[in-house]
Enzyme design. Sequence first.
Site, short mmCIF file in Angstrom:
data_model
loop_
_atom_site.label_atom_id
_atom_site.label_comp_id
_atom_site.label_asym_id
_atom_site.label_seq_id
_atom_site.Cartn_x
_atom_site.Cartn_y
_atom_site.Cartn_z
N GLU A 258 -4.39 3.22 -64.83
CA GLU A 258 -3.58 4.39 -64.46
C GLU A 258 -3.83 4.87 -63.03
O GLU A 258 -4.40 5.95 -62.82
CB GLU A 258 -3.85 5.54 -65.45
CG GLU A 258 -3.42 5.24 -66.86
CD GLU A 258 -3.57 6.44 -67.81
OE1 GLU A 258 -4.32 7.36 -67.48
OE2 GLU A 258 -2.94 6.41 -68.87
N GLU B 92 -1.27 1.54 -74.33
CA GLU B 92 -2.14 2.60 -74.84
C GLU B 92 -1.29 3.63 -75.54
O GLU B 92 -0.27 4.08 -74.99
CB GLU B 92 -2.84 3.36 -73.70
CG GLU B 92 -4.04 2.73 -73.15
CD GLU B 92 -4.74 3.64 -72.13
OE1 GLU B 92 -4.57 4.87 -72.20
OE2 GLU B 92 -5.44 3.11 -71.28
#
Length: 648
Positions: free
Chosen positions: A142, A292
């Site tokens: 991320e 995720e």
Amino acid sequence: MHFGASWYPEHWPESRWPRDLALMKRAHFTVVRMGEFAWSTMEPADGRFEFGWLDRAVALCEQAGIDVVLGTPTAAPPAWLTSAHPETLAVGEDGRTAIHGNRCHYRPLSPVYLRYCRRIALEMAKRYGRKKCVIGWQIDNEFNHQSHDEDTRRQFQDWLKVKYRTLARLNDRWSGAYWSEDYQDWRQIVIPTAWGHNPGLRLEWQRFHTTTYRLFQKVQIDAIRRHADRRQWITTNLMGWFPLFDHYQVSRDLDLASWDSYWPTGTPDPVEDALPHDLTRGFKRRNFWLIETQPSSVNWAEINTMHEPGRIRLRNWQAVAHGADAVLYWQWRNALGGQEQLHGSLVGQDGEPRPCFDELAGLGAEFRKAAPHLKGTTTAAEVALVNCYDSRWAVGFQRHHKDYDWVRHFREHYAPFFNRQVGVEVLSSLVAPDRHKLVVAPALWLLHETTAKNLAGFVERGGHLVLTTRTGAKDAENALFPALPPGPLAALAGVAVEDVYPQTAPVEVTGRFKGRAKIWVERLRVAKGTEVLARFGAGCDWVKGRAAVTRRRSGRGSVTTLAGWFEPPLLDAVLADVMKAAGVRPRFSGPPGVEFSVRTDGRGREVVIVMNHSEKAVRLRPVPGRALLAARPRGPWTLAARDVEVFA
Ligand code: GAL
């Protein structure tokens, strides 16, 4: 179809691992993701590598028939690195340097940091680049930081120099004479602060993050590619609408787009959930991985709601309906310590399945059943919504009305298609629409020449285009066009925007469509040959009696212009009308809260996924195909609250 979770074997004694693998098999896992954040375990001291533990964990997965995705650990630099090289730590806008003990707090452009990142990626690739069960790589985790340090500033200045070539040009494009903002030396150029800087400068600084992260990930991609089999793909986990960089460009160097989807609160919003899946599918115009997602609650919300039984399964099926080819939970088991010890997981602190386990294991079994049918299919979409990062950023810098939220505007123009069971592709503004019948370009404030050309070409070929508020006011450097909006699209749309009027109360719309505009209306000058389909009524005297919706036909195509940000019922009516004109026919209809989504192989093979997002059982008409998940009667059938059925 892949199904799995993030597994952190480094948190646990090795004697525990076989039990984890056995439980994963019980949950029908096909894949685990490992390694991201484990830098200090892989390289406990500068240049001393310890991969024995990871070798053994990977080998156990291989024996169990579970594939592995390896994450490079560069989001979590070890303390030996940050203390020996504090110059690798990010500097905030306030000039403060980050401290150790968080994630992604590095300077993405630090040459020292990049050297260390390259080395750890190389070492991993040498070791696992030919490993059969390793199917792919995730770079970092991320990307989300920017750094305001002096070295980054110099790199930004150099980047501007390459782009603008001369200061005269830069000063001219940014209207430098205004407030004496012109520069006499490249080294004078500042990193803008979030508030109050030149719009041209702010846009370039924002764009610079795209270059930054392309460069950051390229260092690792090249390192991995030196040793990895071609069959191993490379991704990074993105975050849906996260605004830091242009996701289309960052995805260019990746083989696969993947993203992390979380629902902090318990209130379901199927439209809000669905859109980022379509967005992510558009990054590479291919199916993606939901790499995720939470198995139950998160730990970082104000209220970390535990979702009601069935909700996670339903939402995960929705991801598949919108193009996910994998669903992976974060995380398998919560560590006993660390910042995320309270986060949801499949296995609890006692090492045994938590209450959510059975629902998710059941989903694993369903995916296994559906996988052969889903193979080679993707979400069908005759409609495209055009996504433009530059417009979004530019509007974000200058909302002009506090409620003019670009993403919300986009989502509200997506909802009518979602509600009518019409598949949508979210298309980069720099890509020409091809297989679509209808294209909506929400708030395309900043209009690139390529985009204008692509949209004109689309209409020429018989496509139906919808333009909304704020379109075509600005050029590629965030300067106003010296012509009325929609600038380069004015001739095609057959309108010119004389002025814009942010509103504190709704404005009425009458004519073929009736309803209200909220927060924003525009005053159109309508060219000959452009039809006026609706007009503004009471609410704003500047636009009263003037065009609210226009349409200009052009060959077999048309351009419909919406001169206000309409409330949902009005927007729905207008877009339903354009769908009709464009020959977009919804194939399914159901009660509110029920979603039908079609995945197709483009050659007639289809999978229809039916989802009941509501809290009530619904009666539905028969759907073609055979139900894969439950025994269903031949005629009308009932889908329980929060339930899913898949027809193939
Ligand atoms: C994600 C992150 C994961 C984990 C998760 C918790 O943003 O990538 O590592 O922290 O949030 O919800």
